[in-house]
Design a protein around this motif. Structure first.
Motif, PDB file in Angstrom:
ATOM      1  N   TYR A 263      -0.188  -1.301 -25.695  1.00  0.00           N
ATOM      2  CA  TYR A 263       1.033  -0.515 -25.899  1.00  0.00           C
ATOM      3  C   TYR A 263       1.695  -0.209 -24.553  1.00  0.00           C
ATOM      4  N   PRO A 264       3.022  -0.362 -24.459  1.00  0.00           N
ATOM      5  CA  PRO A 264       3.725  -0.144 -23.175  1.00  0.00           C
ATOM      6  C   PRO A 264       3.895   1.344 -22.851  1.00  0.00           C
ATOM      7  N   GLU A 267       6.015   2.204 -19.608  1.00  0.00           N
ATOM      8  CA  GLU A 267       7.471   2.094 -19.787  1.00  0.00           C
ATOM      9  C   GLU A 267       8.017   3.256 -20.611  1.00  0.00           C
ATOM     10  N   LEU A 290      11.378  -1.073 -21.941  1.00  0.00           N
ATOM     11  CA  LEU A 290      10.405  -0.651 -22.948  1.00  0.00           C
ATOM     12  C   LEU A 290      10.477  -1.541 -24.185  1.00  0.00           C
ATOM     13  N   LYS A 293       8.733  -4.961 -23.845  1.00  0.00           N
ATOM     14  CA  LYS A 293       7.279  -4.845 -23.968  1.00  0.00           C
ATOM     15  C   LYS A 293       6.872  -4.487 -25.401  1.00  0.00           C
ATOM     16  N   TYR A 297       4.295  -6.225 -27.954  1.00  0.00           N
ATOM     17  CA  TYR A 297       3.196  -5.434 -28.514  1.00  0.00           C
ATOM     18  C   TYR A 297       3.138  -5.564 -30.037  1.00  0.00           C
TER      19      TYR A 297
END
Length: 486
Positions: A263-264, A267, A290, A293, A297
């Motif tokens: 998980y980002p 960001e 975000l 990413k 994810y």
């Protein structure tokens, strides 16, 4: 024995100031209990209230069998109030209003108070005492009570009345404005009392001012408690949103816990840190980082992406609502965006909804910050840079132009824009340089945007664009030729 003849005049001159003094004592206790809400203005308010309590005790001392002692008390209570008390009250208001004034203006109330005290010291023996009681004083001839009252009236106007009126013409928060109105009320009653020698008005006005200040602090505490309550409610709603997931998917696929390190989170933290800066370009950039990413994810799963988008939306609204307190409008907008996310049938639509969130929140923050002194200071800095970026300007030049201290200006600018003044100046110059490089040489462009030499300009340009000025020109020419060929 010492007898006091009780009459209506004695009642007005003793009981009313005694009651006013008690009100101020209660205000002092109240301010002490909630001093964190008053902040840096608290010691100034304390100094004023103590001086005013001593001043209010004067009429009571006058009817007591203290003989010569009461003369000295009456003498010094006036000096204490106007040389220390009223300047401290003005400093408290300026501190709450967060106004940065030049030092001469800050010193002026104190100088006026000391000057009047010297006048009162030299004039009082001729009024209160016989000429030979204080032989060490420089005595002013032909001074009577009316002269003292008139000078005191002028002093009150200069120390309190006029500054309060000027403060009300600036952009003040409601909480601060209420305190200013309290001080204005006090100064008006003091002026009336002096002009007509009705000292009871002094004490009535003082009591009213004390009640106004107490009410202002009480309302501020209520407002803060309501914001905390709203914040708690939003946190609860956020928790519900975070724990809402599709029934056929395991929770670890949706929530960034230890089981799912993809998980980002970094960001997301970066986005939430700058969401309250009201910087739409920077916020949109962080959001895009975000979302890139997040797509990876979620493996481009619409349902997963939809839930994560809702979570991020709740978090952004939560931050901004707690910052500005404008919950009703923002909660209505949050409901609309929530429905929009529910109805989104593509990832592109979800991205558009999230960018709309940025627009809504930036507008709310702009409305909050538009009239604050800090935002006005930032606007002045930006305006000066946009006007003078072609010249060799420094932080010192900018600070001098906006009329504020260096540390305060840099701190406020960083807080409200999430960037430094130097960085903003460089951004302005580089953006303008990109346009000029299409028609000018590197050296001409460097001097046109405020650089003293082309080598340093090339270094800064490459740092911002990852291309040297020459490479940027070649890139633009190549892009132009491809477009022409098409």
């Amino acid at each position: 024995m010492y007898y006091i003849e009780l009459n209506w005049d004695i009642f007005l001159r003793t009981v009313i100031p005694f009651a006013a003094a008690n009100i101020f004592i209660m205000v002092l206790i109240y301010f002490t209990l909630v001093r964190e809400r008053i902040g840096a203005a608290y010691p100034f308010y304390c100094a004023f209230i103590v001086c005013f309590i001593l001043f209010l005790c004067g009429p009571i001392i006058n009817v007591m069998p203290l003989y010569e002692g009461k003369r000295w008390y009456d003498f010094f209570r006036n000096i204490l109030l106007f040389s220390i008390g009223t300047p401290c009250l003005l400093f408290a208001l300026l501190t709450q209003a967060k106004l940065q004034l030049p030092k001469p203006l800050l010193i002026a109330p104190v100088v006026l108070g000391i000057a009047w005290s010297c006048f009162f010291l030299c004039a009082a023996p001729l009024y209160f005492y016989s000429p030979d009681e204080l032989p060490w004083l420089v005595k002013l001839e032909n001074i009577n009570a009316q002269h003292i009252y008139s000078s005191q009236l002028l002093l009150i106007c200069l120390q309190l009345l006029l500054p309060c009126i000027l403060l009300l013409h600036t952009s003040l928060k409601a909480y601060v404005a209420t305190h200013v109105y309290g001080a204005l009320t006090l100064s008006v009653f003091m002026c009336i009392g002096n002009a007509f020698e009705l000292w009871v008005i002094y004490y009535v006005g003082a009591s009213l001012s004390a009640l106004i200040w107490s009410w202002a602090v009480y309302k501020d505490i209520q407002f803060t408690n309501s914001k905390i309550k709203q914040h708690t409610e939003h946190q609860n709603a956020l928790a519900i949103a975070q724990f809402t997931a599709a029934t056929n998917r395991h929770f670890s696929q949706f929530y960034p816990d230890k089981l799912n390190k993809a998980y980002p989170l970094k960001e997301r933290v970066a986005l939430l840190e700058i969401i309250c800066t009201a910087n739409p370009h920077l916020t949109a950039t962080k959001l895009d980082e975000l979302l890139v990413k997040l797509k990876s994810y979620c493996h481009n799963s619409l349902s997963c992406y939809q839930i994560r988008a809702k979570e991020i939306t709740f978090m952004m609204f939560d931050r901004v609502i707690f910052q500005c307190g404008n919950s009703k409008v923002l909660l209505d907008e949050l409901e609309n965006i929530g429905n929009r996310l529910d109805d989104a049938n593509t990832i592109v639509n979800i991205d558009a909804a999230l960018h709309h969130v940025i627009t809504v929140l930036n507008y709310a923050l702009d409305q909050l910050n538009s009239n604050t002194p800090d935002q006005q200071l930032v606007d002045k800095v930006k305006a000066y840079i946009l006007e003078q970026y072609r010249h060799d300007i420094s932080i010192a030049d900018i600070v001098s132009a906006v009329g504020a201290s260096r540390s305060h200006t840099m701190k406020v600018f960083k807080q409200l824009t999430a960037t430094t003044i130097n960085q903003y100046l460089a951004d302005v110059r580089i953006n303008q340089a990109k346009l000029l490089l299409l028609t000018k040489t590197v050296t001409e462009t460097a001097y046109a945007v405020g650089f003293n030499n082309s080598a340093y300009f090339s270094t800064v340009f490459k740092k911002h664009t990852e291309l040297s000025p020459k490479e940027y020109q070649q890139h633009c020419q190549l892009k132009s030729s491809i477009t022409t060929a098409k």
